[in-house]
Design a protein around this motif. Structure first.
Motif, mmCIF file in Angstrom:
data_model
loop_
_atom_site.group_PDB
_atom_site.id
_atom_site.type_symbol
_atom_site.label_atom_id
_atom_site.label_comp_id
_atom_site.label_asym_id
_atom_site.label_seq_id
_atom_site.Cartn_x
_atom_site.Cartn_y
_atom_site.Cartn_z
ATOM 1 N N GLY A 250 -3.987 -0.142 -12.999
ATOM 2 C CA GLY A 250 -3.104 0.811 -12.329
ATOM 3 C C GLY A 250 -3.827 1.572 -11.232
ATOM 4 N N ALA A 251 -5.075 1.973 -11.503
ATOM 5 C CA ALA A 251 -5.870 2.661 -10.480
ATOM 6 C C ALA A 251 -6.182 1.734 -9.318
ATOM 7 C CB ALA A 251 -7.160 3.186 -11.112
ATOM 8 N N MET A 252 -6.402 0.443 -9.600
ATOM 9 C CA MET A 252 -6.643 -0.525 -8.526
ATOM 10 C C MET A 252 -5.411 -0.662 -7.641
ATOM 11 S SD MET A 252 -8.719 -3.407 -10.730
ATOM 12 C CE MET A 252 -8.811 -4.596 -9.390
ATOM 13 N N LEU A 253 -4.231 -0.654 -8.246
ATOM 14 C CA LEU A 253 -2.991 -0.703 -7.458
ATOM 15 C C LEU A 253 -2.846 0.539 -6.588
ATOM 16 C CD1 LEU A 253 -0.405 -2.117 -10.029
ATOM 17 C CD2 LEU A 253 -1.132 -3.196 -7.900
ATOM 18 N N ALA A 254 -3.197 1.694 -7.140
ATOM 19 C CA ALA A 254 -3.081 2.943 -6.381
ATOM 20 C C ALA A 254 -4.006 2.931 -5.169
ATOM 21 C CB ALA A 254 -3.409 4.134 -7.284
ATOM 22 N N SER A 255 -5.234 2.442 -5.339
ATOM 23 C CA SER A 255 -6.186 2.446 -4.230
ATOM 24 C C SER A 255 -5.835 1.421 -3.157
ATOM 25 C CB SER A 255 -7.601 2.166 -4.752
ATOM 26 O OG SER A 255 -7.687 0.861 -5.310
ATOM 27 N N SER A 256 -4.962 0.461 -3.495
ATOM 28 C CA SER A 256 -4.606 -0.575 -2.524
ATOM 29 C C SER A 256 -3.396 -0.205 -1.674
ATOM 30 C CB SER A 256 -4.322 -1.889 -3.255
ATOM 31 O OG SER A 256 -3.139 -1.790 -4.035
ATOM 32 N N ARG A 257 -2.774 0.955 -1.932
ATOM 33 C CA ARG A 257 -1.547 1.303 -1.213
ATOM 34 C C ARG A 257 -1.764 1.436 0.287
ATOM 35 N NH1 ARG A 257 0.338 6.536 -4.405
ATOM 36 N NH2 ARG A 257 -1.936 6.808 -4.329
ATOM 37 N N THR A 258 -2.865 2.019 0.684
ATOM 38 C CA THR A 258 -3.088 2.281 2.114
ATOM 39 C C THR A 258 -3.443 1.025 2.884
ATOM 40 O OG1 THR A 258 -5.393 2.842 1.621
ATOM 41 C CG2 THR A 258 -3.799 4.649 1.667
ATOM 42 N N THR A 259 -3.851 -0.030 2.177
ATOM 43 C CA THR A 259 -4.264 -1.266 2.860
ATOM 44 C C THR A 259 -3.327 -2.423 2.540
ATOM 45 O OG1 THR A 259 -5.762 -1.804 1.035
ATOM 46 C CG2 THR A 259 -6.678 -0.561 2.884
ATOM 47 N N LEU A 260 -2.135 -2.106 2.065
ATOM 48 C CA LEU A 260 -1.236 -3.147 1.581
ATOM 49 C C LEU A 260 -0.857 -4.139 2.680
ATOM 50 C CD1 LEU A 260 0.318 -4.139 -0.887
ATOM 51 C CD2 LEU A 260 2.229 -2.675 -0.191
ATOM 52 N N LEU A 261 -0.661 -3.667 3.893
ATOM 53 C CA LEU A 261 -0.217 -4.545 4.969
ATOM 54 C C LEU A 261 -1.335 -5.423 5.515
ATOM 55 C CD1 LEU A 261 2.178 -2.168 6.958
ATOM 56 C CD2 LEU A 261 2.766 -3.940 5.297
ATOM 57 N N ILE A 262 -2.557 -4.918 5.495
ATOM 58 C CA ILE A 262 -3.664 -5.693 6.073
ATOM 59 C C ILE A 262 -4.452 -6.466 5.016
ATOM 60 C CG2 ILE A 262 -3.920 -4.166 8.048
ATOM 61 C CD1 ILE A 262 -6.234 -2.822 6.631
ATOM 62 N N ALA A 263 -4.351 -6.073 3.761
ATOM 63 C CA ALA A 263 -5.065 -6.771 2.690
ATOM 64 C C ALA A 263 -4.194 -6.785 1.431
ATOM 65 C CB ALA A 263 -6.413 -6.112 2.417
ATOM 66 N N PRO A 264 -3.115 -7.576 1.424
ATOM 67 C CA PRO A 264 -2.193 -7.559 0.285
ATOM 68 C C PRO A 264 -2.812 -8.071 -1.010
ATOM 69 C CG PRO A 264 -1.625 -9.324 1.814
ATOM 70 C CD PRO A 264 -2.663 -8.483 2.489
ATOM 71 N N HIS A 265 -3.916 -8.811 -0.912
ATOM 72 C CA HIS A 265 -4.519 -9.342 -2.143
ATOM 73 C C HIS A 265 -5.105 -8.234 -3.017
ATOM 74 C CE1 HIS A 265 -7.925 -9.079 0.660
ATOM 75 N NE2 HIS A 265 -8.710 -8.986 -0.410
ATOM 76 N N LEU A 266 -5.368 -7.077 -2.448
ATOM 77 C CA LEU A 266 -5.883 -5.958 -3.237
ATOM 78 C C LEU A 266 -4.866 -5.498 -4.277
ATOM 79 C CD1 LEU A 266 -7.943 -5.903 -0.837
ATOM 80 C CD2 LEU A 266 -7.978 -3.429 -1.112
ATOM 81 N N ALA A 267 -3.581 -5.590 -3.930
ATOM 82 C CA ALA A 267 -2.522 -5.206 -4.865
ATOM 83 C C ALA A 267 -1.986 -6.394 -5.643
ATOM 84 C CB ALA A 267 -1.376 -4.533 -4.109
ATOM 85 N N LEU A 268 -2.071 -7.582 -5.071
ATOM 86 C CA LEU A 268 -1.481 -8.766 -5.692
ATOM 87 C C LEU A 268 -2.099 -9.079 -7.056
ATOM 88 C CD1 LEU A 268 0.304 -11.325 -5.623
ATOM 89 C CD2 LEU A 268 -1.564 -12.458 -4.373
ATOM 90 N N PHE A 269 -3.416 -9.145 -7.112
ATOM 91 C CA PHE A 269 -4.066 -9.613 -8.335
ATOM 92 C C PHE A 269 -3.981 -8.611 -9.493
ATOM 93 C CE2 PHE A 269 -6.130 -12.221 -5.000
ATOM 94 C CZ PHE A 269 -5.754 -13.460 -5.480
#
Length: 300
Positions: A250-269
């Motif tokens: 859940g914390a990994m998903l939260a930290s990926s919010r700001t980069t979702l458009l340029i690095a979607p794999h941060l939230a995907l996995f």
């Protein structure tokens, strides 16, 4: 001299061959649920990933590599790297351990409190039942996540406090469930027979009532593990659960919010990991319920 068939029957019931036959019967029932085996396999994969994370992980979950920030998946980093250059695959493996601890520990705490309360309420009845159930109703009047947020706001955000908060709001669920099961069991003829023989209430609860509701409580507990994992991940996403740099999904998903458009794999996995673990637990619970709850066998 009169024969004593009861002891010999008891010995036969405890023999290894009888236990093996019992396990085979349970396994056949489990396989009747078509999705139970895939669910068990999926759940087992995450359990092994969490247990063997130090062996399987190719990198440290905390080491930063600022020269390799937000790298896409590659041979060196199977799931890519995050905003600090940390290997996402490694953090997923270690995150499986944290998520399983969140779900299992919160359910164990809730069941350890809620089941005895429900047993007492259902068996005692009358004023005791009315008083306990009113307190349970007060807790259940609050939405679960909202109650957890209130508790964490008092205790402070941390992984331990998130587990405790989720456990507290799960207690009424186990209490109500155990009470309902107890109300049904205590009307059985053998319970009346035990009372007539002078068996104490405590012994009656421990030896006859609880063993007869334990199976359905276990099925509920399996289901609640998946739900509590989701809840803990939601709290971590809001910044109220596990804190950085813990590799909690859940914390990994939260930290990926700001980069979702340029690095979607941060939230995907991390998102897929949560989905698969909870999905596997739900499928496994379906099969487990077929084995443990005779009432559900006709519907499998």
């Amino acid at each position: 001299m009169s024969s004593l068939p009861a002891p010999s029957a008891s010995v036969a019931a405890e023999s290894p061959s009888s236990r093996r036959d019992g396990w085979r019967a349970h396994w056949r029932l489990f396989r009747r649920s078509r999705m139970a085996l895939p669910g068990l396999l999926l759940f087992s994969v995450f359990v092994l990933a969490g247990l063997l994370a130090p062996v399987l992980a190719p990198w440290s979950p905390y080491d930063n590599d600022l020269a390799n920030v937000m790298a896409t998946p590659s041979a060196a980093h199977w799931f890519g790297t995050d905003e600090l250059g940390r290997d996402i695959f490694t953090r997923i493996l270690y995150g499986a351990r944290i998520s399983l601890v969140e779900g299992v520990v919160s359910v164990v705490i809730a069941a350890a409190i809620g089941v005895p309360v429900g047993l007492l309420s259902g068996y005692a009845g009358k004023r005791v039942d009315a008083t306990i159930m009113r307190l349970v109703d007060v807790l259940m009047a609050f939405p679960g996540v909202l109650l957890a947020i209130v508790i964490i706001s008092i205790l402070g955000p941390s992984l331990t406090n998130a587990i405790l908060a989720v456990a507290i709001y799960t207690v009424p669920i186990f209490a109500r469930f155990a009470r309902g099961q107890t109300l049904a069991v205590k009307e059985e003829p053998y319970i009346e027979a035990c009372r007539a023989m002078g068996m104490s209430n405590l012994r009656l609860l421990a030896r006859h009532v609880f063993p007869n509701i334990a199976a359905t409580v276990m099925a509920l507990a399996t289901l609640r593990v998946g739900i509590n994992i989701l809840t803990c991940a939601s709290l971590s996403f809001l910044g109220l659960g596990a804190q950085a740099p813990l590799p909690e999904w859940g914390a990994m998903l939260a930290s990926s919010r700001t980069t979702l458009l340029i690095a979607p794999h941060l939230a995907l996995f991390p998102g897929v990991a949560i989905l698969l673990l909870v999905f596997g637990l739900n499928l496994f619970q379906d099969g487990l319920q077929v084995v443990l709850d005779p009432k559900s066998r006709g519907r499998s």
